[in-house]
Design an enzyme around this catalytic site. Structure first.
Site: not given
Ligand code: HGA
Length: 610
Positions: A2, A27, A75, A100, A483, A506
């Site tokens: 988000c 994102r 998100w 968050g 890598e 080996h």
């Molecule tokens: N927890 C909130 C915000 C989601 C978030 O930070 N997404 O990246 C929600 O679910 O709306």
């Protein structure tokens, strides 16, 4: 993931907010919304599921015009991705957007419900809006009420709030999820990433952990975690200082190597609480799905495959979960027998890697428990088609040889390991808290490893005339050696092979002579003594040794042995740290050989063909 955009100005800000959201689209998100304090003195919002373009079309049909507003791409972590859960969330005269996770949202929700607040979404975010309204009753100043509100929040947040009763300001709070203030002339802005605001300003002030900000049209005030008024430094970007610019660096690859402390930090942001990984960071159904996982199958190509190989050591050692790792081009054409309750994990920088995508599509037919994508591009097929996602925040990677995408994938995979172990209760006592703390220190350690740049540049001279090299490692350092060998092959065209150090006798030992340098990564772990014996085997055959060793490993320079001292680090995190000097080594060897570092012959960046 988000994004947040906010603005307070003397002109209509809706188009600025929408443009900001578009710039954060890369994102990945599932819905978008905007709230504006309109010129009619009312708080209005528009929210849409899907793309920002849908929101834009809705706003074209029904414009919101005002000089103060906030916007968000969501998100979902709590509650389905639908319109009623999309941000901004309202409570009375308050509108809130949040990045968050609020961990104590259930307790707060019950308390607020008992006081008569009515919830209209399933999100954790809505509790913030109602809690703030509650605090405003005792203290009508929005900024002071926000300070009181965040004291009761546990978890991670970047917050932006407006209040129809105090339309002279936008207020913000940061804890575990980034926010930056964009400074204009007679107008100011806020965003979760400066990229969102480059259209309106090039002057920025980054909020630090625990900061609260009050942003007015002509003034910005910030208080730190202890409540002290503070000034934050103003950073001015010159034009074009975005991803598509090499800046002070000679090649994109070197720039991207040096970006690793920053992008690792970004990949951690919003995903850690005090001493735990926030499992919801993988998606709303993550905890439920993870609880059922008994096996993990990782599928990837190239560098991402090496990240998967490191993860296998972590998943088995820390979380006690059996794990298999396979290159996608093999997996997709093989008759695969799936163990019950196996999570399918795909890893890809672009999310469009043809073989990985095909493997995911096959996997869906094979009866896996569910799928998770670890990916750097939010709007990609792999992300769209997987049940769960962890987006790495490496930013755009231009150098064909992957560097920062790899280390951020490793961070994502360690978060996965800790999340699975946490949900399944299989982590040892205190392991998660220790590693969360170590992860927080990781960007600093990576910076220390990068400071060895000129030491590694000198070592590179040993390779300029050579045609073959061996890379050795034990345990989780074996994939790091792989890598390292891949990087050297890709950009310097020197033949490089990686072996688990114990395999040397080996077979490959037959190749060792003074024309075959041997590179080794040697953290200070229980395998060190065994590794030292392997190195003796090389020296006895006249092979020249280049050893990247923990400063506490007690290894010193000697004839034919070049030891580069590495900063000490927790053993689990050492694969991430030891990758850095190997990237630098291949870079400087390639520069000495005069190859096309950023676009090596025969290779392409996003391998969308089989
Ligand atoms: N927890 C909130 C915000 C989601 C978030 O930070 N997404 O990246 C929600 O679910 O709306």
């Amino acid at each position: 993931m988000c994004g947040i955009v906010g603005a307070v100005a003397e002109r209509n800000i809706t188009a600025i907010l929408v443009e900001g959201l578009k710039r954060l689209e890369y994102r990945g998100y599932d819905s978008a919304g905007v709230a504006v304090y309109t010129n009619d003195k009312t708080l209005e919002r528009m929210r849409r599921v899907g793309k920002v373009s849908e929101l834009e079309a809705a706003l074209a049909a029904q414009p919101l015009v005002g000089r103060l507003g906030i916007a968000h791409t969501r998100w979902a972590t709590h509650g389905a991705p639908n319109e009623r859960n999309a941000h901004p969330h309202f409570s009375g005269d308050i509108a809130v957007v949040h990045n968050g996770i609020i961990e104590n949202h259930e307790v707060l929700r019950e308390r607020l419900k008992a006081k008569g607040y009515v919830f209209t979404s399933d999100t954790d975010t809505e509790v913030i809006a109602h809690l703030l309204t509650e605090k405003l009753k005792a203290q009508p100043d929005l900024t002071i009420a926000l300070k009181a509100t965040v004291k009761e929040l546990h978890g991670a947040y970047g917050l932006a709030v407006i209040n129809a009763q105090q339309p002279d300001r936008l207020v913000a709070a940061r804890s575990g999820s980034p926010l930056v203030i964009g400074l204009g002339l007679g107008e100011n802005f806020l965003a979760s990433d400066q990229l969102a605001l480059r259209q309106v300003t090039d002057r920025f002030m980054y909020l630090e952990e625990g900061d609260i900000a009050e942003i007015r049209r002509d003034n910005v005030q910030i208080w730190d975690v202890s409540g002290q008024a503070v000034e934050r430094q103003i950073v001015q970007y010159s034009d074009g200082a975005e991803a598509a610019d090499k800046g002070e660096f000679r090649h994109y690859m070197l720039k991207e190597i040096h970006e690793q402390p920053t992008v690792v930090q970004r990949t951690l942001e919003g995903r850690l609480s005090q001493n735990q990984v926030l499992v919801q960071a993988f998606g709303p159904q993550a905890a439920e799905l993870f609880a059922k996982v008994r096996n993990v199958q990782i599928v990837a190509c190239g560098t991402s495959y090496h990240a998967g190989m490191v993860a296998r050591y972590w998943l088995e050692e820390l979380a006690g979960i059996p794990c298999q790792v396979e290159v996608a081009s093999e997996f997709r054409y093989r008759k695969v027998v799936v163990q019950p309750d196996t999570l399918f994990v795909s890893i890809s920088q672009s999310g469009e890697t043809a073989d990985t995508l095909a493997a995911l599509r096959n996997a869906k037919e094979l009866g896996f428990l569910g799928s998770l994508a670890i990916c750097n591009v939010g709007i990609s097929s792999l992300v769209r088609e997987s049940d769960l996602t962890l987006l790495t925040q490496a930013g755009r990677e231009i150098g064909v040889a992957s560097t920062k995408a790899f280390t951020t994938q490793l961070v994502g995979l360690l978060l996965l390991t800790l999340s699975l172990g946490q949900v399944r209760g299989t982590l040892g006592e205190g392991v998660e808290a220790t590693l969360v703390e170590e992860l927080r220190r990781l960007p600093t350690r990576l910076g220390e490893a990068l400071a060895m740049d000129s030491t590694v540049e000198k070592i590179a001279e040993l390779f300029a005339e050579k045609n073959h090299t061996l890379f050795l490692g034990r345990g989780a350092q074996f994939p790091v050696a792989m890598e390292g060998a891949l990087k050297l092959k890709e950009i310097s065209y020197i033949h490089a092979e990686a072996y688990p150090a114990g395999e040397l006798k080996h077979g490959p030992l037959a190749l060792v002579d003074n024309d075959m340098p041997v590179v080794t990564v040697a953290p200070n772990n229980e395998l060190l003594e065994k590794l030292k014996s392997n190195l003796q085997e090389v020296r006895a055959r006249g092979g020249e040794l280049i050893v990247f060793a923990d400063e506490k490993a007690g290894m010193t320079n000697g004839e034919g042995t070049h030891v580069v001292q590495m900063p000490h680090i927790h053993d689990i995190l050492s694969p991430i740290l030891y990758t850095i000097p190997l990237q630098l080594l291949s870079y400087y060897v390639a520069v000495l050989k005069g190859t096309d570092v950023d676009q090596p012959r025969n290779l392409a960046k996003s391998v969308t063909v089989e």
